[in-house]
Design an enzyme around this catalytic site. Structure first.
Site, PDB file in Angstrom:
ATOM      1  N   GLU A 146       0.820  -1.223   0.000  1.00 41.49           N
ATOM      2  CA  GLU A 146       0.000   0.000   0.000  1.00 41.49           C
ATOM      3  C   GLU A 146       0.852   1.272   0.000  1.00 41.49           C
ATOM      4  OE1 GLU A 146      -0.702  -2.627   2.098  1.00 41.49           O
ATOM      5  OE2 GLU A 146      -2.859  -2.719   2.509  1.00 41.49           O
ATOM      6  N   HIS A 196     -10.518  -9.341  11.550  1.00 39.22           N
ATOM      7  CA  HIS A 196     -10.118  -8.023  12.095  1.00 39.22           C
ATOM      8  C   HIS A 196     -11.267  -7.449  12.934  1.00 39.22           C
ATOM      9  CE1 HIS A 196      -7.232  -8.742   8.991  1.00 39.22           C
ATOM     10  NE2 HIS A 196      -7.856  -8.123   8.014  1.00 39.22           N
ATOM     11  N   ASP A 209      -2.882 -12.743  10.689  1.00 41.85           N
ATOM     12  CA  ASP A 209      -2.643 -11.779   9.597  1.00 41.85           C
ATOM     13  C   ASP A 209      -1.136 -11.762   9.299  1.00 41.85           C
ATOM     14  OD1 ASP A 209      -3.339 -10.010   7.619  1.00 41.85           O
ATOM     15  OD2 ASP A 209      -3.857  -8.357   8.956  1.00 41.85           O
ATOM     16  N   SER A 250       2.088  -6.486   5.825  1.00 39.76           N
ATOM     17  CA  SER A 250       2.930  -5.351   6.238  1.00 39.76           C
ATOM     18  C   SER A 250       2.325  -4.704   7.481  1.00 39.76           C
ATOM     19  CB  SER A 250       3.037  -4.331   5.113  1.00 39.76           C
ATOM     20  OG  SER A 250       1.765  -3.790   4.833  1.00 39.76           O
TER      21      SER A 250
HETATM   22 ZN    ZN Z   1      -7.100  -8.049   6.062  1.00 37.95          ZN
END
Ligand code: ZN
Length: 381
Positions: free
Chosen positions: A71, A225, A276, A280
């Site tokens: 990203e 999440h 996860d 990053s």
């Molecule tokens: Zn995710």
């Protein structure tokens, strides 16, 4: 190859007491108070587990096996994960996914990586798809990926309520869920719809909509999440009330969030924790400027599990469900994974009394000893 793990305190996740465990090749063959060492059948490896705690190997349902991120531009793409980073975290089964970047990363590459890790000793599955809708697949459709590609167990992680999502419409998501459901049925797979939930105000309201207004059952969805914001945690409570399941990403606050969900009426069977891992992890200074990037560690699952036991005083047998039995249930693998039981895969963690990881067995093979990797991936040194 025959192994006997002797005199360990076994949690199946249930507390079974001090037992011997016989491992035959990759399976658990027998569990008893005492198993004599057989003679005349070739080499029998005996591992003294006195004073140690034996648990099922952990299942991590969300790992960016070929890297994630990107990203912040091409230099922020994280590299592929190596075998020992997973095994030294106590994980013996992983589910891989792509993530934000479905352009420079693709499903064929993820499938190849999952096959490589499986050949190197652990058990792997993958989600087809990346953040966007319509999503990236191997064969051209979610449905046929589920039917034709053994390792595909669902679609994900599909991003909703996030500035990085493709802003999918309700109908697009309903169609995607239907594809996963029917593909799962035809392929004999769970057909999970694994949703990456961002911090947008809608949260998982689209799941509530589907549960109320379509025939798709709540069990099809696994949002992750869910501890990201207090509002999402409230929605997690609501989803559990409706009989759904929620996944929390392991981190500093996660053990406390498990306690909170339980306090608000969720059953422990409805909660899973994933890492996860290998995505990053942007680091920001106090003014919110990006000052560096790290890589998410799969070990956060183990650390969160330990905190559930040591800080929040969840019994070991209960806390284990979050990372063994529960993910095995949503993967439709309860006979093989997530339990120490005769006939199950010999995925076993040997922990010290302080719950530090000592040894890790994956499908009967000793991958980690005294916390150090015994088996390395092909390109590890
Ligand atoms: Zn995710």
């Amino acid at each position: 190859m025959i192994k006997i793990l002797k005199n360990g305190t076994v949690y199946s996740p249930d507390h079974l007491g001090i037992k011997d465990i016989l491992i035959v090749h990759d399976k658990i063959g027998y569990i008893a108070d005492e198993i004599p060492v057989p003679r005349g059948i070739g080499e029998v490896q005996v591992h003294d587990c006195s004073g140690k705690i034996l648990t099922p190997g952990f299942i991590d349902g969300h790992v960016h096996l070929i890297g994630g991120g990107g990203e912040g531009g091409p230099t922020t793409r994280t590299p592929e994960v190596m075998l020992s980073r997973i095994t030294t975290a106590g994980i013996t089964t992983v589910v891989g996914c792509l993530g934000t970047d479905g352009i420079t990363r693709n499903m064929a590459s993820l499938l190849a990586k999952a096959r490589a890790l499986e050949a190197e000793g652990i058990t792997t599955f993958i989600y087809t798809g990346s953040y966007e809708v319509p999503t990236t697949t191997i064969t051209g459709s979610i449905r046929s990926d589920l039917v034709l590609i053994d390792k595909v167990i669902g679609v994900g992680e599909i991003a909703i309520s996030d500035h990085r999502s493709s802003q999918p419409t309700r109908d697009q998501l309903a169609h995607l869920a239907a594809e996963a459901r029917v593909g799962g049925m035809l392929g004999g797979k769970p057909g999970i719809v694994h949703l990456h939930v961002g911090s947008g105000s809608e949260g998982i309201s689209v799941i509530f909509d589907f549960v109320e207004n379509t025939e798709i059952p709540v069990s099809q969805f696994l949002p992750t999440h869910m501890g990201r914001t207090p509002q999402l945690l409230d929605q997690a409570v609501e989803l559990c009330r409706l009989g759904g399941r929620v996944d929390l990403t392991a981190g500093r606050r996660t053990a406390g969030q498990v306690a909170q969900l339980l306090q608000h009426g969720a059953r422990i069977e409805q909660i899973t924790i994933s890492s996860d891992g290998n995505g990053s992890m942007p680091r920001f200074d106090e003014k919110g400027n990006l000052v560096g990037l790290g890589i998410g560690s799969p070990k956060t699952v183990y650390q969160t599990w330990k905190e559930c036991v040591q800080k929040y005083e969840l019994p070991i047998s209960q806390a284990l469900k979050l990372v063994t039995e529960n993910p095995a249930a949503y993967l439709d693998l309860t006979d093989l994974k997530g339990r120490i039981a005769v006939g199950a895969d010999a995925d076993i963690l040997v922990l010290t009394e302080q719950l530090e990881i000592d040894s890790v067995f994956a499908r009967g093979r000793e991958m980690v000893r005294e916390g150090k990797p015994l088996v390395l991936g092909t390109f590890e040194e």
